[in-house]
Scaffold this motif. Structure first.
Motif, mmCIF file in Angstrom:
data_model
loop_
_atom_site.group_PDB
_atom_site.id
_atom_site.type_symbol
_atom_site.label_atom_id
_atom_site.label_comp_id
_atom_site.label_asym_id
_atom_site.label_seq_id
_atom_site.Cartn_x
_atom_site.Cartn_y
_atom_site.Cartn_z
ATOM 1 N N TRP A 130 46.776 71.503 68.146
ATOM 2 C CA TRP A 130 47.160 72.476 69.166
ATOM 3 C C TRP A 130 47.605 73.817 68.589
ATOM 4 O O TRP A 130 47.759 74.793 69.328
ATOM 5 C CB TRP A 130 48.293 71.899 70.023
ATOM 6 N N GLU A 131 47.809 73.911 67.270
ATOM 7 C CA GLU A 131 48.292 75.155 66.671
ATOM 8 C C GLU A 131 47.224 76.245 66.749
ATOM 9 O O GLU A 131 46.026 75.979 66.732
ATOM 10 C CB GLU A 131 48.686 74.925 65.206
ATOM 11 N N GLU A 132 47.685 77.493 66.810
ATOM 12 C CA GLU A 132 46.776 78.636 66.956
ATOM 13 C C GLU A 132 45.734 78.686 65.848
ATOM 14 O O GLU A 132 44.563 78.997 66.084
ATOM 15 C CB GLU A 132 47.591 79.942 66.937
ATOM 16 N N ALA A 134 44.839 76.109 63.830
ATOM 17 C CA ALA A 134 44.463 74.744 63.441
ATOM 18 C C ALA A 134 42.983 74.667 63.076
ATOM 19 O O ALA A 134 42.147 75.369 63.643
ATOM 20 C CB ALA A 134 44.778 73.774 64.565
#
Length: 204
Positions: A130-132, A134
């Motif tokens: 979910w990280e920007e 990723a």
């Protein structure tokens, strides 16, 4: 209903959904779902069956070594040892292996690199990323004809309870906690492969 019956129906439903997508060309592909941990037993597709049909002989129960848990004339799918490796190393409950044109072409295009990376695409969230910034990395391993050799090459990439590995010019294997999660990961992977191929066409 028994656990075996419940798992049979769960795997049969997954098979039906994937069959609708035409992901079992030429009786290819195999599916498995764990039934028990101690001792390890799981259902796996019987070799050579038409997976577009639902019958009482679609699956058989096998042990931790991929051998039939009871007397049967059915033969486990060729890649059963891959499913053995997954259940032996993780808490996964379902594993799916399909051959598609998209995953074969991607595996050939990126096979020399040994992996394909995806970043910035929404569908990598299916893998819990979910990280920007990723990055989803899907390993690509050689397509060894000898299944024990293939399983040995596959095993180092089984590092979590869910994941995906491409076999060059062969297919993809995904695994997750249950049939729903494994199917979700497979669908996301196939979307990403088709996206990448379409993007390359636009960039030419």
């Amino acid at each position: 209903m028994t656990a075996l019956h419940d798992k049979w129906l769960e795997l049969a439903d997954v098979k039906d959904e994937l069959a609708i997508r035409d992901w079992f060309m030429g009786t290819s592909g195999n599916l498995a779902i764990k039934v028990a941990d101690e001792p390890l037993e799981f259902l796996v597709t019987a070799s050579g069956k038409d997976k577009k049909k639902r019958t009482d002989e679609d699956f058989l129960l096998v042990d931790a070594d991929g051998q039939p848990a009871a007397g049967t004339l059915l033969k486990p799918s060729a890649e059963t040892l891959l499913h053995c490796a997954i259940y032996g190393k993780t808490g996964a409950g379902c594993s799916l292996h399909v051959h598609t044109v998209a995953n074969n072409v991607i595996s050939e295009l990126y096979g020399d690199a040994g992996k394909i990376d995806f970043q910035g695409q929404e569908l990598i969230k299916a893998f819990g990323l979910w990280e920007e910034d990723a990055v989803l990395t899907i390993p690509i391993i050689p397509n060894h004809a000898d299944i024990p050799t293939l399983a040995a090459a596959f095993e180092p990439y089984i590092t979590a309870d869910k994941g995906a590995v491409l076999i060059r010019n062969h297919g993809i294997t995904v695994w997750g906690k249950d049939g729903f999660e494994a199917k979700k990961l497979l669908e996301a992977s196939e979307f990403l492969f088709q996206y990448q191929l379409a993007l390359q066409l636009q960039l030419k």
